[in-house]
Design a protein around this motif. Sequence first.
Motif, PDB file in Angstrom:
ATOM      1  N   UNK A  80      45.796  31.325  19.091  1.00 26.90           N
ATOM      2  CA  UNK A  80      45.630  32.531  18.270  1.00 26.90           C
ATOM      3  C   UNK A  80      45.077  32.210  16.881  1.00 26.90           C
ATOM      4  N   UNK A  87      41.694  33.653  15.096  1.00 24.42           N
ATOM      5  CA  UNK A  87      41.687  34.258  13.760  1.00 24.42           C
ATOM      6  C   UNK A  87      40.653  33.574  12.860  1.00 24.42           C
ATOM      7  N   UNK A 111      32.919  36.833  10.258  1.00 28.01           N
ATOM      8  CA  UNK A 111      32.768  37.927   9.276  1.00 28.01           C
ATOM      9  C   UNK A 111      32.203  37.402   7.959  1.00 28.01           C
ATOM     10  N   UNK A 132      37.345  32.774  -0.050  1.00 23.65           N
ATOM     11  CA  UNK A 132      35.948  33.045   0.304  1.00 23.65           C
ATOM     12  C   UNK A 132      35.011  32.697  -0.854  1.00 23.65           C
ATOM     13  N   UNK A 176      40.407  26.972   4.254  1.00 21.93           N
ATOM     14  CA  UNK A 176      39.870  28.295   3.894  1.00 21.93           C
ATOM     15  C   UNK A 176      40.784  29.007   2.898  1.00 21.93           C
ATOM     16  N   UNK A 202      48.341  38.126  10.723  1.00 19.94           N
ATOM     17  CA  UNK A 202      47.430  37.499   9.751  1.00 19.94           C
ATOM     18  C   UNK A 202      46.370  38.489   9.282  1.00 19.94           C
ATOM     19  N   UNK A 203      45.865  38.295   8.066  1.00 21.64           N
ATOM     20  CA  UNK A 203      44.821  39.199   7.566  1.00 21.64           C
ATOM     21  C   UNK A 203      43.578  39.144   8.455  1.00 21.64           C
ATOM     22  N   UNK A 204      42.839  40.220   8.462  1.00 22.26           N
ATOM     23  CA  UNK A 204      41.663  40.311   9.323  1.00 22.26           C
ATOM     24  C   UNK A 204      40.445  39.629   8.698  1.00 22.26           C
ATOM     25  N   UNK A 205      40.546  39.312   7.423  1.00 17.65           N
ATOM     26  CA  UNK A 205      39.418  38.672   6.727  1.00 17.65           C
ATOM     27  C   UNK A 205      39.913  37.443   5.989  1.00 17.65           C
ATOM     28  N   UNK A 206      39.019  36.520   5.803  1.00 14.76           N
ATOM     29  CA  UNK A 206      39.278  35.360   4.960  1.00 14.76           C
ATOM     30  C   UNK A 206      39.666  35.857   3.562  1.00 14.76           C
ATOM     31  N   UNK A 261      47.993  36.885  15.696  1.00 14.32           N
ATOM     32  CA  UNK A 261      46.822  37.681  15.305  1.00 14.32           C
ATOM     33  C   UNK A 261      47.263  38.904  14.508  1.00 14.32           C
ATOM     34  N   UNK A 295      37.382  35.105  11.122  1.00 16.01           N
ATOM     35  CA  UNK A 295      37.188  35.062   9.663  1.00 16.01           C
ATOM     36  C   UNK A 295      35.795  34.510   9.333  1.00 16.01           C
TER      37      UNK A 295
END
Lengths: 504, 504
Positions: free
Chosen positions: A113, A117, A124, A371, A366, B42-46, B39, A121
């Motif tokens: 998982x 993820x 995106x 970012x 990360x 955790x956040x969907x974005x970095x 999943x 990340x």
Amino acid sequence: MDADTFREFGKAAVDFIADYYENIRDCDVLPSVAPGYLINQLPKELPENPQQWQEILQDVSKLIVPGLTHWQSPNFHAFYPTGCSYPSIVGDMLASGLSVIGFNWLCSPASTELEMVVMDWLAKFFKLPAHFLHSTKGPGGGIIQGSASEAVLVAVMAAREQAVRRVKAAQPELSEGEIRARLVGYSSDQSNSCIEKAGILGTLPIRLVAVDDSLVFSGTQLAKAVKEDLAKGLIPAICIATMGATGTCSYDDIESLATVCEEHNIWLHVDAAYAGCALALDDYAHLRQGLDRVDSLNYNLHKSMPVHFDCTAMWLRDSHKIVESFTVERIYLQHKYEGQSDIPEFRHWQIPLGRRFRALKVWVAFRTLGAEGLREYIRLRIRLAERFEQYVLADSRFELFAKRAMGLVCFRVKGGNELSTELLKRLTDHKKIYMVQAIFQGKNFLRFVVCGVEPKECDIDFAWQEIQSQLSQLLSEHEVAKLKVNAPEEKKAEESHKKSVKVQ
Amino acid sequence: MDADTFREFGKAAVDFIADYYENIRDCDVLPSVAPGYLINQLPKELPENPQQWQEILQDVSKLIVPGLTHWQSPNFHAFYPTGCSYPSIVGDMLASGLSVIGFNWLCSPASTELEMVVMDWLAKFFKLPAHFLHSTKGPGGGIIQGSASEAVLVAVMAAREQAVRRVKAAQPELSEGEIRARLVGYSSDQSNSCIEKAGILGTLPIRLVAVDDSLVFSGTQLAKAVKEDLAKGLIPAICIATMGATGTCSYDDIESLATVCEEHNIWLHVDAAYAGCALALDDYAHLRQGLDRVDSLNYNLHKSMPVHFDCTAMWLRDSHKIVESFTVERIYLQHKYEGQSDIPEFRHWQIPLGRRFRALKVWVAFRTLGAEGLREYIRLRIRLAERFEQYVLADSRFELFAKRAMGLVCFRVKGGNELSTELLKRLTDHKKIYMVQAIFQGKNFLRFVVCGVEPKECDIDFAWQEIQSQLSQLLSEHEVAKLKVNAPEEKKAEESHKKSVKVQ
């Protein structure tokens, strides 16, 4: 070793690593050892009795470090960088400590998982098409492979099996062997050696199409090659485009390649091993053109991100095509959730069965940088390459060989291959900086790549001074040699002296 | 992250790992999570901004550990062990810290040479034939590959290319494609899934020969299969024998297989992934029979040695056969010593170009334990399996399914597949111990493997009590069910009650 001793040894190793990086500029980037140096210093047999960690760690300093090429040194400018960072090291240490083998979901749900993820990340962050996300409904998604070589080979093998099925369905009178014997793939002659090798290993010969001065492999060239091969009765199965070729970091024209691939049912893979990181920057948005039409894509985090080897991201538009081609089942590998959820069984997406928990180092790195930190990591390397480029342009003895791309500057000494090759030899022998050369259309050129964990402007200046100074010396020796050719008696005297020295 | 922060984070991670091992018996070996658990947390974005290491390390405890299957727990008895040890973790951390990519000698002499040294140490420790040593004049030697899957695939691909060359030389009228289409390989139906997969990936179908009750694949069976295939016009290219098959740890008869292979020019590879460690013990000297006649051999240090994944030793009798098949050259990969010494360029012995410095963890682990420590590591696991075997033999409800081999005991509940499968399901649901089942000739059986970093007698006793207790409960429920069948009205009443419960 008990837990307390491990605590001591582990912490001493942490300090060893920190010390190594804090003093990395003190070492020559290349080692001063000859083949066999280490073999001759080590016992011929495994020691019978246990040894203390203090002795072992000392030996790492005394025996191993002198035999290293310091890839993380800011004076390393060869090949492409190999990423590394403190958080990545710690993340991987945690993965080693947990030592789980995540070949299916149940074998460690966290491993599968977290990989989903961090791959989402990254997709995106690169603004990749949504069908490459696990979180998008559908058969696409990302996986961490060991290397670009492995990712490309996976793509080649999957493309091969898909082509066999497709042709067999259309022409059932053909045997599988006949079909396989006629498969062919395409890439540019600037593509990485791993692509040609994938063709050999995967029994799908990759035709390396020669590119012109633009260095770009485009649909026109592919269409021509495909037409020739179809006329010979061959079956085009895969095209591997490059985003950032090894020699000059050139970018193939993915959009026009995609058009040809779609017309002929050719699997389109993009090897963005190094330059994929450009997708993180708005300035490079044009590189995204055509990526919505590719079947698979690989990017090496261990090249241009602060994550250490091995860590290659690979995205697939339709993972079923890989799973269909690779699946081998055994009762002992099944678990009760299998096939009931949208969680992939990554073992079917790759060559080996076993899997390290590599997502952990990515996650830790990360989050530590964020970012914006990652973008700045990439931008810094571009800025430093620009600085080097300015130096080259300001010195009339040199010329740029190709447009600077990302952190790479390709240049050469004006006036023929020999001078550049001789300069490189001297630089390598002097060991202060390390570059390699490449060749295009018979012309050798030097590749200067910004590498290292924390490169600075002063490192670029150091490299440039070293290059200038070695060239000046080389040129002055050439001048002297020329004068000697014009004064043959002097030369003869010198040679006879050398001879006598040799005899002694 | 600066060096000082790394020192803090790294040392905290060392403590985290030591704490994890010191408390590993407190965790259920299997996680209590459903697909998507991580999943969804955790956040969907970095994250855009940097995060502190303290927060990240806390999340490892809070989010990652609960989603692990604890492969290093002494309550893990599934598959085969995956090795790990404190010195291996530290050795690998050092390798991560140095982060060199040793694809040729110059790219870090220490990396190539240390690998040669530890592979020779291990070959001598196993008393392998001298032609597998780097220190013996000749083209043989050892390399570290990522996994058994990779080693077997390398052998398959090399055997394939050698067969194509050999047949082409003898029958130049055949096209390469015709030859490739006729190649075939052999292994036992007890062999690991990676062997069948290697055949698919390598386009060299592997025929899985069914073995008899002895579970042994021998020359007689191979000769029969080869004869059948030759009559069909096929070309036998490789035979993969197993030393310690996945299901029952059976050993194939390498000597008799070798005789057939020599007669027909068949590449003989031995997959000794797990049981290869037996070669370290004098009691198992007989397993060495025939190894002097094999072309290649793999053994997973990351299975039955205290070295963590990934680390597969592979020895080749004639490395030239691999190098010939795999070599792709580029000017930027060459260096001045190349071809001038007896040092191998390992990149030609493997699939990827890049290479981690994996020899370092082997070196640190081997020196920390010493040869005698390694032998004791293996012996301990055998002794503990013997203890478990005695428990099985003493309980009349169970039967051994196959002879205990190394650290593996195969057993089943007397009276049909269902009971064993149901017992396994209950054990897995209860999460205290983890085993998997396998199947042979329609009979399911349970595999109990001694695993974990530091298994003890009390761990075996714990597992046995859990198995006994789950079986007792299962059998008593079956008894109750049987009684109910004999008392249908009572059953009907119960069902009607259940129904009403469901409706509510």
